[in-house]
Write a protein that holds these residues in place. Sequence first.
Motif, PDB file in Angstrom:
ATOM      1  N   PRO A 110       0.798  -1.221   0.000  1.00 52.59           N
ATOM      2  CA  PRO A 110       0.000   0.000   0.000  1.00 52.59           C
ATOM      3  C   PRO A 110       0.835   1.276   0.000  1.00 52.59           C
ATOM      4  O   PRO A 110       0.469   2.266  -0.637  1.00 52.59           O
ATOM      5  CB  PRO A 110      -0.813  -0.118   1.291  1.00 52.59           C
ATOM      6  CG  PRO A 110      -0.885  -1.562   1.568  1.00 52.59           C
ATOM      7  CD  PRO A 110       0.431  -2.118   1.101  1.00 52.59           C
ATOM      8  N   THR A 111       1.963   1.259   0.719  1.00 55.74           N
ATOM      9  CA  THR A 111       2.805   2.450   0.754  1.00 55.74           C
ATOM     10  C   THR A 111       3.373   2.751  -0.623  1.00 55.74           C
ATOM     11  O   THR A 111       3.284   3.883  -1.127  1.00 55.74           O
ATOM     12  CB  THR A 111       3.952   2.263   1.760  1.00 55.74           C
ATOM     13  OG1 THR A 111       3.395   2.023   3.048  1.00 55.74           O
ATOM     14  CG2 THR A 111       4.823   3.505   1.824  1.00 55.74           C
ATOM     15  N   VAL A 112       3.961   1.732  -1.250  1.00 56.46           N
ATOM     16  CA  VAL A 112       4.530   1.918  -2.592  1.00 56.46           C
ATOM     17  C   VAL A 112       3.433   2.233  -3.592  1.00 56.46           C
ATOM     18  O   VAL A 112       3.573   3.129  -4.433  1.00 56.46           O
ATOM     19  CB  VAL A 112       5.313   0.664  -3.013  1.00 56.46           C
ATOM     20  CG1 VAL A 112       5.782   0.781  -4.466  1.00 56.46           C
ATOM     21  CG2 VAL A 112       6.512   0.454  -2.095  1.00 56.46           C
ATOM     22  N   GLY A 113       2.306   1.487  -3.506  1.00 54.23           N
ATOM     23  CA  GLY A 113       1.211   1.717  -4.441  1.00 54.23           C
ATOM     24  C   GLY A 113       0.613   3.099  -4.312  1.00 54.23           C
ATOM     25  O   GLY A 113       0.356   3.772  -5.314  1.00 54.23           O
ATOM     26  N   ALA A 128       0.089   8.445  -6.623  1.00 56.25           N
ATOM     27  CA  ALA A 128       0.088   9.903  -6.448  1.00 56.25           C
ATOM     28  C   ALA A 128       1.138  10.580  -7.329  1.00 56.25           C
ATOM     29  O   ALA A 128       0.946  11.703  -7.795  1.00 56.25           O
ATOM     30  CB  ALA A 128       0.343  10.245  -4.972  1.00 56.25           C
ATOM     31  N   TRP A 129       2.249   9.896  -7.580  1.00 53.81           N
ATOM     32  CA  TRP A 129       3.355  10.485  -8.329  1.00 53.81           C
ATOM     33  C   TRP A 129       3.209  10.306  -9.840  1.00 53.81           C
ATOM     34  O   TRP A 129       3.457  11.224 -10.618  1.00 53.81           O
ATOM     35  CB  TRP A 129       4.673   9.863  -7.867  1.00 53.81           C
ATOM     36  CG  TRP A 129       5.869  10.304  -8.647  1.00 53.81           C
ATOM     37  CD1 TRP A 129       6.374  11.563  -8.748  1.00 53.81           C
ATOM     38  CD2 TRP A 129       6.699   9.469  -9.471  1.00 53.81           C
ATOM     39  NE1 TRP A 129       7.469  11.580  -9.563  1.00 53.81           N
ATOM     40  CE2 TRP A 129       7.707  10.305 -10.024  1.00 53.81           C
ATOM     41  CE3 TRP A 129       6.716   8.100  -9.770  1.00 53.81           C
ATOM     42  CZ2 TRP A 129       8.695   9.810 -10.879  1.00 53.81           C
ATOM     43  CZ3 TRP A 129       7.706   7.620 -10.611  1.00 53.81           C
ATOM     44  CH2 TRP A 129       8.671   8.469 -11.152  1.00 53.81           C
ATOM     45  N   ALA A 130       2.761   9.093 -10.264  1.00 52.78           N
ATOM     46  CA  ALA A 130       2.789   8.777 -11.692  1.00 52.78           C
ATOM     47  C   ALA A 130       1.452   8.332 -12.272  1.00 52.78           C
ATOM     48  O   ALA A 130       1.338   8.160 -13.488  1.00 52.78           O
ATOM     49  CB  ALA A 130       3.844   7.700 -11.971  1.00 52.78           C
ATOM     50  N   GLY A 131       0.439   8.124 -11.442  1.00 52.15           N
ATOM     51  CA  GLY A 131      -0.861   7.736 -11.963  1.00 52.15           C
ATOM     52  C   GLY A 131      -1.124   6.240 -11.851  1.00 52.15           C
ATOM     53  O   GLY A 131      -0.342   5.479 -11.268  1.00 52.15           O
ATOM     54  N   TYR A 132      -2.231   5.819 -12.447  1.00 51.97           N
ATOM     55  CA  TYR A 132      -2.690   4.440 -12.285  1.00 51.97           C
ATOM     56  C   TYR A 132      -1.943   3.436 -13.162  1.00 51.97           C
ATOM     57  O   TYR A 132      -1.815   2.267 -12.786  1.00 51.97           O
ATOM     58  CB  TYR A 132      -4.194   4.354 -12.578  1.00 51.97           C
ATOM     59  CG  TYR A 132      -5.042   5.063 -11.555  1.00 51.97           C
ATOM     60  CD1 TYR A 132      -5.181   4.565 -10.263  1.00 51.97           C
ATOM     61  CD2 TYR A 132      -5.710   6.249 -11.873  1.00 51.97           C
ATOM     62  CE1 TYR A 132      -5.957   5.203  -9.316  1.00 51.97           C
ATOM     63  CE2 TYR A 132      -6.493   6.897 -10.927  1.00 51.97           C
ATOM     64  CZ  TYR A 132      -6.617   6.377  -9.653  1.00 51.97           C
ATOM     65  OH  TYR A 132      -7.386   7.017  -8.709  1.00 51.97           O
ATOM     66  N   LEU A 133      -1.460   3.825 -14.324  1.00 51.76           N
ATOM     67  CA  LEU A 133      -0.792   2.891 -15.230  1.00 51.76           C
ATOM     68  C   LEU A 133       0.419   2.219 -14.568  1.00 51.76           C
ATOM     69  O   LEU A 133       0.499   0.979 -14.536  1.00 51.76           O
ATOM     70  CB  LEU A 133      -0.385   3.597 -16.518  1.00 51.76           C
ATOM     71  CG  LEU A 133       0.418   2.754 -17.527  1.00 51.76           C
ATOM     72  CD1 LEU A 133      -0.376   1.531 -17.959  1.00 51.76           C
ATOM     73  CD2 LEU A 133       0.807   3.604 -18.743  1.00 51.76           C
TER      74      LEU A 133
END
Length: 402
Positions: free
Chosen positions: A139-142, A147-152
């Motif tokens: 969850p932390t990495v996800g 937040a930084w790069a989006g869902y892709l």
Amino acid sequence: MVLLISGFCFWASLGSQLPTLPLYIGDLGATEQQLGVVMGAFALGLLGSRAWLGRIADQRSRKVVLQIGLVVAAIAPLLYLGVKTLPILFAVRAFHGVSLAAFTTAYTALVVDLSPREQRGELIGYMSLINPIGVMLGPTVGGLLQAWAGYLPLFLLASGLAIVGLLAASTIDEGLAQGEVQPQVSKKQKFWGLLQAPRLKIPATVMLLIGLTFGTLSTFVPLLIRETAVDLNAGLFYSVAAIASFVIRVLTGKASDRLGRGRFISMSLCCYGLAMILLWLAHTELTFLLAGIFQGCGSGTLIPMIAALMADRSEPHERARVLSLCISGFDVGIALAGPCLGTVATLVGIRPMFGLACGFAGVALLLFATSNSKDFSHSIAFALGNGRDIYALDSVVPNVAQ
């Protein structure tokens, strides 16, 4: 070691989507009720596949079922990327649920198969550590990656982790612990017929009620944090819960082999209730994190203890099906939590649902304390750690009962 690596990759893949998938569904235009229905579809896939996956694991191979879970976990995140409509997303979410049914059934059965009876609780506890580790980092990495790069990139990461786990799982050897014999499997034994057995009724009902509690937690905590407007990443809540889950597993597994499973199951249900009360009242970052700690202690104790309890109460030839059936109660609870509590959220708001979830945990504790054994007195004694489990099939019993 390869089983641990495979497990870590699976839970990290699943965990990376915990704080982000509800937001993804919301960004597609879902209402709170629709969000609950879609998230609850995961449990429909779980429940619908438990019976045949448990049968395959008992009659053919634990390893094959483990690989099925990892294949589905690798495919589902890629399917999310192409989904823009809620009905199709519902179907993909249900498909994703098959991964958890397959992996948890096969993984737990493999661990029990390979564990000496007198160390069963200890080894289940240690081998289940991959759950909080994966759910702590995932969850932390996800959350940060989304937040930084989006869902892709998020969904590509989730798929890639499952693929690594699949490669590790391909090298696993199956077997039974020394002294255990695999008897002839009775194919006439009905999966759901096992539920009528007294040894299974109360544990499965407890898991149903905690499934309702956990379904509330996994679906609506990110939305409650957003609604409360506290400066807290939802991924941090799950990470704190995972750390607490890790610590408590190290302490309780070995102790349950000496002191019995009952007192630890009772303690875990109390922790779930406290976590829901704190979420119901939460308005600060500290309260949310404290709730995460109690929730982690509850889940980190309950799941391994229930697995050990069911292993104590089953023979090797039925082990995967018994474990699957008991955990199916958890699946049903999660399936009902999404749509039912999503409707409650639409009518009265998100926060009151956590008060309701506290009630579920309280009822689970009451049922376990009064009805887990053949009568009230034996049930209370076992729940408090002062009596043996009369349904246990093993010759090895806790010291407290000898």
